[in-house]
Design a protein around this motif. Structure first.
Motif, short mmCIF file in Angstrom:
data_model
loop_
_atom_site.label_atom_id
_atom_site.label_comp_id
_atom_site.label_asym_id
_atom_site.label_seq_id
_atom_site.Cartn_x
_atom_site.Cartn_y
_atom_site.Cartn_z
N TYR A 136 0.83 -1.20 0.00
CA TYR A 136 0.00 0.00 0.00
C TYR A 136 0.87 1.26 0.00
CZ TYR A 136 -3.11 3.68 1.71
OH TYR A 136 -3.78 4.86 1.87
N ILE A 137 1.87 1.30 0.86
CA ILE A 137 2.76 2.46 0.93
C ILE A 137 3.44 2.72 -0.41
CG2 ILE A 137 4.90 3.36 1.99
CD1 ILE A 137 2.40 3.44 3.81
N PHE A 138 4.00 1.67 -1.01
CA PHE A 138 4.66 1.85 -2.31
C PHE A 138 3.66 2.26 -3.39
CE2 PHE A 138 8.23 -0.56 -0.52
CZ PHE A 138 9.30 0.17 -1.03
N GLU A 139 2.48 1.66 -3.37
CA GLU A 139 1.49 1.94 -4.41
C GLU A 139 0.90 3.34 -4.31
OE1 GLU A 139 -1.15 -1.43 -4.21
OE2 GLU A 139 0.18 -2.61 -5.48
N ILE A 140 0.96 3.97 -3.14
CA ILE A 140 0.52 5.37 -3.03
C ILE A 140 1.33 6.23 -3.99
CG2 ILE A 140 0.61 7.41 -1.53
CD1 ILE A 140 -0.22 5.59 0.80
N PHE A 141 2.63 5.97 -4.08
CA PHE A 141 3.50 6.74 -4.98
C PHE A 141 3.26 6.40 -6.44
CE2 PHE A 141 5.75 6.58 -0.91
CZ PHE A 141 5.92 7.93 -0.68
N MET A 142 2.74 5.20 -6.70
CA MET A 142 2.50 4.76 -8.08
C MET A 142 1.12 5.15 -8.58
SD MET A 142 4.23 1.03 -7.50
CE MET A 142 3.86 0.33 -9.08
N TYR A 143 0.11 5.01 -7.72
CA TYR A 143 -1.28 5.16 -8.16
C TYR A 143 -2.08 6.21 -7.39
CZ TYR A 143 0.00 0.54 -9.92
OH TYR A 143 0.64 -0.50 -10.52
N GLY A 144 -1.48 6.80 -6.38
CA GLY A 144 -2.21 7.71 -5.50
C GLY A 144 -2.93 6.92 -4.41
N THR A 145 -3.44 7.61 -3.43
CA THR A 145 -4.06 6.95 -2.28
C THR A 145 -5.27 6.11 -2.69
OG1 THR A 145 -3.34 8.79 -0.89
CG2 THR A 145 -5.01 7.34 0.02
N LYS A 146 -6.13 6.67 -3.52
CA LYS A 146 -7.34 5.93 -3.93
C LYS A 146 -6.99 4.70 -4.77
CE LYS A 146 -10.47 9.86 -3.80
NZ LYS A 146 -11.30 10.79 -4.57
N GLY A 147 -6.02 4.84 -5.65
CA GLY A 147 -5.60 3.70 -6.46
C GLY A 147 -4.92 2.62 -5.63
N ALA A 148 -4.16 3.03 -4.64
CA ALA A 148 -3.42 2.08 -3.81
C ALA A 148 -4.33 1.27 -2.90
CB ALA A 148 -2.37 2.82 -2.98
N ILE A 149 -5.41 1.88 -2.45
CA ILE A 149 -6.30 1.20 -1.50
C ILE A 149 -7.01 0.01 -2.13
CG2 ILE A 149 -8.42 2.53 -1.84
CD1 ILE A 149 -6.97 1.79 1.58
N VAL A 150 -7.12 0.01 -3.45
CA VAL A 150 -7.84 -1.06 -4.16
C VAL A 150 -7.22 -2.43 -3.90
CG1 VAL A 150 -8.44 -1.92 -6.47
CG2 VAL A 150 -8.69 0.50 -5.94
N SER A 151 -5.89 -2.52 -3.82
CA SER A 151 -5.23 -3.82 -3.67
C SER A 151 -5.11 -4.28 -2.22
CB SER A 151 -3.85 -3.79 -4.32
OG SER A 151 -3.02 -2.87 -3.64
N VAL A 152 -5.45 -3.43 -1.26
CA VAL A 152 -5.28 -3.79 0.15
C VAL A 152 -6.11 -5.02 0.55
CG1 VAL A 152 -5.61 -3.01 2.54
CG2 VAL A 152 -4.49 -1.52 0.88
N PRO A 153 -7.40 -5.10 0.23
CA PRO A 153 -8.17 -6.27 0.66
C PRO A 153 -7.60 -7.60 0.13
CG PRO A 153 -9.66 -4.53 -0.02
CD PRO A 153 -8.27 -4.09 -0.40
#
Length: 165
Positions: free
Chosen positions: A120-137
């Motif tokens: 999630y932390i790495f993906e925030i930089f790649m996709y933004g917070t909303k984009g990163a949250i998608v893969s968390v579940p």
């Protein structure tokens, strides 16, 4: 090279190969998200249960890095090296505590939760917070399933006396 070092290198190599295999063969794409769910985490946790945190870091980092390369997710390979390596290290470290020794499932589940948080932390930089949250579940499910599966396999190996105490 001493006989013991050869055995350790052989075990680590086999566990790296199993991590790659379980990541690539058991690969379920995430609907509407980024990445996939796999059982590579199970092997990382088994490494932490069988060996130690240092070797779990190596197996998790290198095995997941190679799987990402082979699957065409090269952008994720360095991220996986860090996140999955630390997942193994954290599991191994927690397994060294009194609580981890008594409740290994809790130790591995915490490490699985770290994995989801790490991506999630790495993906925030790649996709933004909303984009990163998608893969968390899906990452949480993957980490928790890996923890449960690793503990079941480890218990079965101990019960069958395949593992020497």
């Amino acid at each position: 090279m001493g006989d013991n070092k050869t055995k350790i290198i052989t075990k680590i190599s086999i566990l790296i190969a199993l991590t790659v295999l379980m990541t690539m063969v058991i690969s379920i794409p995430i609907v509407g998200g980024n990445g996939y769910v796999n059982l590579g985490d199970m092997v990382i946790f088994i490494t932490a249960l069988l060996l130690n945190r240092k070797y779990a870091f190596i197996v998790g980092g290198i095995g997941s890095f190679l799987a990402d390369i082979f699957l065409g997710y090269s952008l994720y390979a360095p991220i996986s090296f860090i996140v999955k390596g630390l997942e193994g290290f954290i599991a191994g470290r927690l397994l060294d505590t009194n609580i981890g020794k008594k409740y290994p499932l809790i130790a591995t589940m915490i490490a699985g939760i770290w994995m989801a948080f790490g991506y999630y932390i790495f993906e925030i930089f790649m996709y933004g917070t909303k984009g990163a949250i998608v893969s968390v579940p899906a990452n949480l499910i993957q980490g928790l399933v890996g923890a449960i599966a690793a503990n079941l396999v480890f218990k079965a190996l101990k019960t069958s006396k395949i593992l020497k105490e």
